[in-house]
Design an enzyme around this catalytic site. Structure first.
Site, PDB file in Angstrom:
ATOM      1  CB  SER A 144      -0.836  -0.014   1.286  1.00  0.00           C
ATOM      2  OG  SER A 144      -1.413   1.245   1.530  1.00  0.00           O
ATOM      3  CE1 TYR A 157      -4.230  -1.880   4.968  1.00  0.00           C
ATOM      4  CE2 TYR A 157      -3.268   0.269   4.525  1.00  0.00           C
ATOM      5  CZ  TYR A 157      -3.870  -0.901   4.069  1.00  0.00           C
ATOM      6  OH  TYR A 157      -4.103  -1.074   2.726  1.00  0.00           O
TER       7      TYR A 157
HETATM    8  P1  NAD Z   1     -11.609  -5.568  -0.270  1.00  0.00           P
HETATM    9  O1  NAD Z   1     -12.101  -5.470   1.129  1.00  0.00           O
HETATM   10  O2  NAD Z   1     -12.525  -5.229  -1.394  1.00  0.00           O
HETATM   11  O3  NAD Z   1     -10.994  -7.031  -0.545  1.00  0.00           O
HETATM   12  C1  NAD Z   1     -10.181  -7.677   0.390  1.00  0.00           C
HETATM   13  C2  NAD Z   1     -10.571  -9.137   0.418  1.00  0.00           C
HETATM   14  O4  NAD Z   1      -9.694  -9.822   1.334  1.00  0.00           O
HETATM   15  C3  NAD Z   1     -12.004  -9.368   0.915  1.00  0.00           C
HETATM   16  O5  NAD Z   1     -12.737 -10.167  -0.007  1.00  0.00           O
HETATM   17  C4  NAD Z   1     -11.817 -10.092   2.239  1.00  0.00           C
HETATM   18  O6  NAD Z   1     -12.853 -11.012   2.533  1.00  0.00           O
HETATM   19  C5  NAD Z   1     -10.480 -10.773   2.015  1.00  0.00           C
HETATM   20  N1  NAD Z   1      -9.876 -11.152   3.299  1.00  0.00           N
HETATM   21  C6  NAD Z   1      -9.780 -10.407   4.426  1.00  0.00           C
HETATM   22  N2  NAD Z   1      -9.195 -11.140   5.396  1.00  0.00           N
HETATM   23  C7  NAD Z   1      -8.931 -12.364   4.875  1.00  0.00           C
HETATM   24  C8  NAD Z   1      -8.359 -13.542   5.391  1.00  0.00           C
HETATM   25  N3  NAD Z   1      -7.938 -13.636   6.659  1.00  0.00           N
HETATM   26  N4  NAD Z   1      -8.235 -14.633   4.568  1.00  0.00           N
HETATM   27  C9  NAD Z   1      -8.665 -14.563   3.276  1.00  0.00           C
HETATM   28  N5  NAD Z   1      -9.236 -13.467   2.747  1.00  0.00           N
HETATM   29  C10 NAD Z   1      -9.372 -12.372   3.534  1.00  0.00           C
HETATM   30  O7  NAD Z   1     -10.310  -4.639  -0.311  1.00  0.00           O
HETATM   31  P2  NAD Z   1      -9.318  -4.226  -1.493  1.00  0.00           P
HETATM   32  O8  NAD Z   1      -9.278  -2.747  -1.496  1.00  0.00           O
HETATM   33  O9  NAD Z   1      -9.579  -4.983  -2.726  1.00  0.00           O
HETATM   34  O10 NAD Z   1      -7.953  -4.710  -0.827  1.00  0.00           O
HETATM   35  C11 NAD Z   1      -7.076  -5.642  -1.429  1.00  0.00           C
HETATM   36  C12 NAD Z   1      -5.678  -5.335  -0.954  1.00  0.00           C
HETATM   37  O11 NAD Z   1      -5.301  -4.035  -1.404  1.00  0.00           O
HETATM   38  C13 NAD Z   1      -5.514  -5.316   0.565  1.00  0.00           C
HETATM   39  O12 NAD Z   1      -4.288  -5.929   0.920  1.00  0.00           O
HETATM   40  C14 NAD Z   1      -5.461  -3.833   0.891  1.00  0.00           C
HETATM   41  O13 NAD Z   1      -4.739  -3.556   2.075  1.00  0.00           O
HETATM   42  C15 NAD Z   1      -4.749  -3.314  -0.335  1.00  0.00           C
HETATM   43  N6  NAD Z   1      -4.917  -1.885  -0.559  1.00  0.00           N
HETATM   44  C16 NAD Z   1      -6.144  -1.372  -0.828  1.00  0.00           C
HETATM   45  C17 NAD Z   1      -6.247  -0.002  -1.024  1.00  0.00           C
HETATM   46  C18 NAD Z   1      -7.553   0.656  -1.339  1.00  0.00           C
HETATM   47  O14 NAD Z   1      -7.590   1.889  -1.358  1.00  0.00           O
HETATM   48  N7  NAD Z   1      -8.600  -0.078  -1.597  1.00  0.00           N
HETATM   49  C19 NAD Z   1      -5.117   0.821  -0.947  1.00  0.00           C
HETATM   50  C20 NAD Z   1      -3.887   0.243  -0.674  1.00  0.00           C
HETATM   51  C21 NAD Z   1      -3.799  -1.126  -0.483  1.00  0.00           C
END
Ligand code: NAD
Length: 257
Positions: A144, A157
């Protein structure tokens, strides 16, 4: 449409939503057999339906990526069903609550570190032997912009994402000679369910954040997924141990002129 993943087997965690779902769709569209993992079985079923509707190949499994037993069983299943692994996108994650360090509940800190960081260690630990047996491959870990910055209120985080950057570099160093490339992806503010929920809880923070992004908008999940696919593709064959920042310019620094 490129078909450079034809015959390849790709693992995606967090495939039930957001960036992981879009990555599953993008890898499958380029010919991969995708193994999607998530704890959200409803989300996984939706992803499977979307991939199959688009003519792609996908299998899904309920996997808690913070559990070594779950991760080991998942990799055994991929080995048994597909016989190989070519790429892994270790992407599942959670944000955790927002509190100053002195108020941060210790159990919540542990939960975020387990879900975001221990999971990437466990996934790589169990993916690497299968990647080696497959003759090499690629890993992409989702970090991130919080791997580079210090977002107030988000100590767990930020610590977990800084940790992913370090783990990625170690894994890249240890495995380059085995034909395995390991990189990280650092999304900025991306409009997935994670962010839409956070924005609804704190609209003024969301507006401030969007305004601070040079692109003046959040990223689309597909824009992040495409970067993950590129890092895992042959087009990135000389990229080792890097963290690719895809953030609409959020972390450029400096000022507009
Ligand atoms: P999201 O919530 O849409 O998807 C995340 C998925 O991970 C969900 O389906 C959730 O059920 C799954 N998950 C959570 N805990 C879990 C576990 N213990 N085992 C298996 N699955 C699990 O979020 P996203 O935005 O698509 O996030 C994906 C990645 O991107 C994450 O690592 C997040 O930190 C990172 N990220 C997101 C953003 C943003 O702005 N959306 C920014 C930087 C980084």
């Amino acid at each position: 449409m490129l078909n450079d993943f034809d015959g390849k087997v790709v693992l995606v965690t967090g495939a039930g939503s957001g960036i992981g779902r879009e990555a599953a769709l993008a890898f499958a569209a380029r010919g991969a057999l995708v193994f999607g993992a998530d704890t959200n079985e409803q989300g996984l079923a939706e992803t499977r339906a979307l991939v199959e509707k688009a003519g792609g190949k996908v299998q899904v499994a309920r996997v808690d990526v913070s559990s070594e037993e779950d991760v080991a069983i998942f990799l055994s299943r991929i080995a048994a069903d597909a016989g190989r692994l070519d790429a892994a996108f270790n992407n599942a994650g959670i944000t955790g609550g927002a509190h100053r360090i002195e108020d941060y509940p210790t159990d919540d800190f542990d939960r975020v570190l387990c879900t975001n960081l221990r999971s990437v260690f466990l996934c790589m630990k169990h993916e690497l032997p299968l990647l080696k047996r497959s003759g090499g491959g690629v890993i992409c870990n989702t970090a991130s912009v919080a791997a580079l910055t210090g977002p107030g209120g988000m100590c767990a985080y930020a610590a977990s994402k800084h940790g992913i950057h370090g783990l990625t570099r170690v894994a890249a160093m240890e495995n380059a000679a085995h034909g395995i490339r390991v990189n990280a992806l650092a999304p900025g503010w991306t409009e997935t369910p994670m962010v839409v929920t956070a924005s609804a809880q704190n609209p003024s923070f969301a507006a401030q954040t969007t305004n601070a992004i040079p692109a003046k908008r959040g990223g689309k999940p597909t824009e992040i997924a495409e970067a993950a696919v590129w890092l895992c593709s042959g087009a990135a064959s000389y990229v080792f141990g890097q963290m690719l920042i895809v953030d609409g310019g959020m972390t450029i620094g400096g000022f507009a002129y």
